[in-house]
Design an enzyme around this catalytic site. Structure first.
Site, PDB file in Angstrom:
ATOM      1  NE  ARG A  35     -14.471  21.539 -10.003  1.00  0.00           N
ATOM      2  CZ  ARG A  35     -14.365  22.852 -10.051  1.00  0.00           C
ATOM      3  NH1 ARG A  35     -14.356  23.478 -11.202  1.00  0.00           N
ATOM      4  NH2 ARG A  35     -14.257  23.549  -8.943  1.00  0.00           N
ATOM      5  CE  LYS A 206      -5.174  40.700  -3.593  1.00  0.00           C
ATOM      6  NZ  LYS A 206      -6.076  41.420  -4.480  1.00  0.00           N
ATOM      7  N   GLY A 359      -9.533  24.877  -5.426  1.00  0.00           N
ATOM      8  CA  GLY A 359      -8.934  24.346  -6.640  1.00  0.00           C
ATOM      9  C   GLY A 359      -7.418  24.317  -6.589  1.00  0.00           C
ATOM     10  N   GLY A 382     -14.593  28.169  -4.294  1.00  0.00           N
ATOM     11  CA  GLY A 382     -15.417  29.226  -3.702  1.00  0.00           C
ATOM     12  C   GLY A 382     -16.516  28.658  -2.826  1.00  0.00           C
TER      13      GLY A 382
HETATM   14  P1  AMP Z   1      -6.168  32.067  -3.384  1.00  0.00           P
HETATM   15  O1  AMP Z   1      -6.905  32.110  -4.686  1.00  0.00           O
HETATM   16  O2  AMP Z   1      -6.423  33.255  -2.514  1.00  0.00           O
HETATM   17  O3  AMP Z   1      -6.295  30.750  -2.660  1.00  0.00           O
HETATM   18  O4  AMP Z   1      -4.639  32.227  -3.754  1.00  0.00           O
HETATM   19  C1  AMP Z   1      -3.914  31.308  -4.518  1.00  0.00           C
HETATM   20  C2  AMP Z   1      -2.767  32.024  -5.124  1.00  0.00           C
HETATM   21  O5  AMP Z   1      -1.966  32.589  -4.107  1.00  0.00           O
HETATM   22  C3  AMP Z   1      -1.842  31.144  -5.918  1.00  0.00           C
HETATM   23  O6  AMP Z   1      -2.004  31.448  -7.280  1.00  0.00           O
HETATM   24  C4  AMP Z   1      -0.455  31.505  -5.422  1.00  0.00           C
HETATM   25  O7  AMP Z   1       0.449  31.740  -6.475  1.00  0.00           O
HETATM   26  C5  AMP Z   1      -0.689  32.778  -4.644  1.00  0.00           C
HETATM   27  N1  AMP Z   1       0.312  32.984  -3.579  1.00  0.00           N
HETATM   28  C6  AMP Z   1       0.647  32.126  -2.610  1.00  0.00           C
HETATM   29  N2  AMP Z   1       1.640  32.624  -1.848  1.00  0.00           N
HETATM   30  C7  AMP Z   1       1.944  33.824  -2.349  1.00  0.00           C
HETATM   31  C8  AMP Z   1       2.921  34.832  -2.000  1.00  0.00           C
HETATM   32  N3  AMP Z   1       3.749  34.668  -0.987  1.00  0.00           N
HETATM   33  N4  AMP Z   1       2.958  35.953  -2.748  1.00  0.00           N
HETATM   34  C9  AMP Z   1       2.116  36.111  -3.793  1.00  0.00           C
HETATM   35  N5  AMP Z   1       1.193  35.221  -4.168  1.00  0.00           N
HETATM   36  C10 AMP Z   1       1.096  34.079  -3.449  1.00  0.00           C
END
Ligand code: AMP
Length: 402
Positions: A35, A206, A359, A382
Site C-alpha cells: 500500500r 460468510k 486483503g 471492503g
Molecule cells: P472474509 O473476511 O469474509 O473474506 O473471510 C476471510 C476469513 O475466512 C479468513 O480469515 C479465513 O480464515 C476464513 N475462512 C475461510 N474458510 C473458512 C472455513 N471453512 N471455516 C471458517 N473460516 C473460514
C-alpha cells in the site's frame, strides 16, 4: 473521473489522502508495504512538480484523543523515506500528542520547501475523522490548496479526510490520484466488458458479507466457484450434513435464491466436492479429507479438499478473465492453507486477466509466491467488494460532487 493529471498542481501545496493501513507482525514490523509502494507514483508526481506534499492516512482503530505508539505512523514515515529515496525533507509530526493537526505539525509545515513532504499522524487519533466532522476536515484543508484522494482502500467510508474535506475544494482543486484512478478503471472495465469465459472465485468466511456481490456477479460471469466457510450454507441448503462447519441458517433461503438465479442465467455454479475437516478449530489437530457429503456430525470443514482443487483447476482452464475475492479455507493455519495456495497457483498459471481483491486474498497470493503473476491486485478489501456490488463509493461520489 477527474484525475491529478487534469488539474494544475505546479508549485502548489497538495494534500494527499493515502491508505497506509499496512499489516504488521507481532514485533511491529511492516510485513507487506504494497500500500505504501502503490502510493509512490502520485507522491513522486507531486514532488516533480515542485509541490509541498502533505500526506495523511488512518492506521487501524486507535482510541481517539490518546497517543498509542502501536498506532503511530512513525514506521510508515521511515519506510516511505527508504522507498522514496529523495533528497527533499520528509517531515513527520512526532509530538506524540494523540492529535493530528498539532502545533508541531504546523511548525513543520512552515519549514517546508518546494518538494518537501509532511506526513501527519494517524488521522483516527482525532475523533473528527470517523465522525466525518466538517470542523476537522476544515483544519486538514488549511494545509493545502489542492486535495488528492489516493486512498482506494478507505473510499467506502464516509470519513472526514475522504468525504467532508472535499467541500473545502472546488472541482478544479480536487482529484483522484493515480492509484485510485487505476483501481476504479480496472474494476469498471472488467465488470462492464470482460473477455469471456469470465470466472469469479468467491470465498471467505460468510455468505452475509458477500451476498450482494454474489448477486451482482451472477449478472456478468459465466462460472462461479464458491469456497471457504461460505460454501457450507449452500451445501446445507442442498441437504448435505455439514457437521459443525460455519453456517448461516438465516441465509439458507438466500443461498437457494442465488443458486436459482445462477441456473436461470445459465451461470455454472461450483461448490467444493470435498473438504479438509477437523474436529477442533486449531492448528495441531488430526484432519481428514472427506467428500462434502460425508462430514461427520461433530467435525467441520476448514479448507477445500484435493478433489475440489482439481475440479476448480478444470473450471479455470478456459478462463479469459478471473476475479478472485476470499480465501478457500482457514489459510492462516498451515494445515488449512493448501486449498487457497493451490488455487493461487492455478489462477497464476492461466492466460486470463486476473484480478485479486480483498486483503486476505492478496495475502494468500503473496504467501504462495504468485503475486507478481497476477494482472492486478487491488489494495482495498471492503472497497473492492463495494465495487463488485455495483455501488458507488462515497469517496468517489464526494470527489465528483458539484
Ligand atoms: P472474509 O473476511 O469474509 O473474506 O473471510 C476471510 C476469513 O475466512 C479468513 O480469515 C479465513 O480464515 C476464513 N475462512 C475461510 N474458510 C473458512 C472455513 N471453512 N471455516 C471458517 N473460516 C473460514
Amino acid at each position: 473521473m477527474n484525475t491529478i493529471k487534469n488539474i494544475n498542481i505546479d508549485g502548489k501545496s497538495v494534500f494527499i489522502r493515502c491508505d497506509f493501513n499496512v499489516p504488521k507482525d507481532e514485533f511491529g514490523n511492516i510485513t507487506d508495504d504494497r500500500r505504501i509502494r502503490a502510493a509512490l507514483p502520485t507522491i513522486r508526481y507531486c514532488i516533480d512538480r515542485g509541490c509541498k506534499v502533505i500526506l495523511a492516512s488512518h492506521f487501524e482503530r486507535p482510541e481517539a484523543g490518546k497517543f498509542t505508539p502501536e498506532h503511530s505512523l512513525e514506521d510508515v514515515a521511515k519506510r516511505l523515506d527508504t522507498l522514496l529515496k529523495i533528497k527533499n525533507n520528509l517531515f513527520f509530526d512526532d509530538s506524540k500528542s494523540g492529535a493530528v493537526v498539532t502545533t508541531r505539525a504546523k511548525e513543520l509545515y512552515d519549514q517546508m520547501q518546494d518538494g518537501d513532504i509532511l506526513l501527519l499522524e494517524n488521522l483516527r487519533f482525532d475523533e473528527g475523522e470517523t465522525n466525518n466532522s466538517e470542523e476537522f476536515a476544515k483544519e486538514l484543508s488549511q494545509f493545502a490548496e489542492i486535495y488528492i484522494n489516493d486512498a482506494f482502500g478507505a473510499c467506502h467510508r464516509k470519513h472526514a479526510s475522504i468525504d467532508a474535506i472535499t467541500k473545502f475544494y472546488t472541482k478544479q482543486n480536487r482529484a483522484s490520484g493515480f492509484l485510485l484512478a487505476k483501481e476504479i478503471t480496472f474494476f469498471g472495465k472488467i465488470l462492464k466488458d470482460p473477455v469471456r469465459p469470465f470466472v469469479a472465485i468467491v470465498g471467505g468466511s460468510k455468505v452475509s458479507g458477500k451476498l450482494q456481490a454474489l448477486d451482482k456477479l451472477l449478472d456478468s460471469v459465466d462460472k462461479i466457484i464458491i469456497g471457504g466457510g461460505m460454501a457450507f450454507t449452500f451445501l446445507k441448503q442442498m441437504g448435505y450434513e455439514i457437521g459443525n462447519s460455519l453456517v448461516e441458517n438465516d441465509l439458507l433461503d438466500e443461498a437457494q435464491r442465488v443458486m436459482d438465479k445462477a441456473k436461470e442465467k445459465g451461470v455454472k455454479f461450483y461448490l467444493p466436492v470435498d473438504v479438509v475437516a477437523a474436529a477442533e478449530f486449531k492448528e495441531n489437530t488430526t484432519v481428514k479429507y472427506l467428500p462434502s457429503q460425508e462430514i461427520p456430525k461433530d467435525w467441520m470443514g476448514l479448507d477445500i479438499g484435493p478433489a475440489s482443487t482439481r475440479l476448480f483447476r478444470e473450471v479455470l482452464n478456459d478462463a479469459q478473465t478471473i476475479i478472485w475475492n476470499g480465501p478457500m479455507g482457514v489459510y492462516e493455519m498451515d494445515k488449512f492453507a493448501k486449498g487457497s495456495t493451490k488455487m493461487a497457483h492455478y489462477v497464476a498459471e492461466t492466460h486470463a486477466t486476473t484480478v485479486v481483491g480483498g486483503g486476505d486474498t492478496a495475502d494468500v497470493v503473496a504467501r504462495s509466491g504468485d503475486i507478481d503473476e497476477m494482472t492486478f491486485v487491488s489494495t482495498g478489501g471492503g472497497a473492492s467488494l463495494k465495487l463488485l456490488e455495483g455501488e458507488e463509493l462515497p469517496g468517489i461520489a464526494a470527489l465528483e460532487a458539484e
